[in-house]
Design a protein around this motif. Structure first.
Motif: not given
Length: 115
Positions: A33-53, A57-65
């Motif tokens: 029940g988490k938002s994309q913004q919450e996971f974007a914060d975990l991955a230290e990227c923007s919400q639009p970048q996380y949406h593309r992941i 449409k976008r690779e996720i970095g090893t450290l982000q994953l």
């Protein structure tokens, strides 16, 4: 050229892997029940970048994953497709020909795939 055709086959596989990882991330996120913004914060990227992941449409970095997997108490490999099960029959034959260095067989398989 033949080299370009080989690259296209493996790029298509890369796209499927990105889609699989994104789909797994989305499933885990929604299950919590988490938002994309919450996971974007975990991955230290923007919400639009996380949406593309998530949409593949976008690779996720090893450290982000790693950060997301750690938060979920999962291993990183739980986000990766099983190697052989994700290959369709034609891709499996391509890989076998590639490993056997069977250039004629490889080119025939590529020609069949793109014809």
């Amino acid at each position: 050229t033949n080299e370009q055709s080989i690259k296209e086959v493996f790029l298509m596989r890369d796209e499927r892997v990105l889609e699989y990882i994104g789909s797994r991330l989305k499933t885990e996120r929604k299950d919590l029940g988490k938002s994309q913004q919450e996971f974007a914060d975990l991955a230290e990227c923007s919400q639009p970048q996380y949406h593309r992941i998530e949409s593949g449409k976008r690779e996720i970095g090893t450290l982000q994953l790693y950060k997301i997997a750690s938060f979920l108490l999962l291993s990183m490999d739980s986000f990766c497709p099983p190697h052989q099960e994700e290959l369709d029959n034609s891709e499996e034959k391509l890989v076998e020909a590639w490993r056997a260095k069977d250039l004629a067989g490889l080119l025939a398989l590529i020609a069949d795939r793109f014809s």
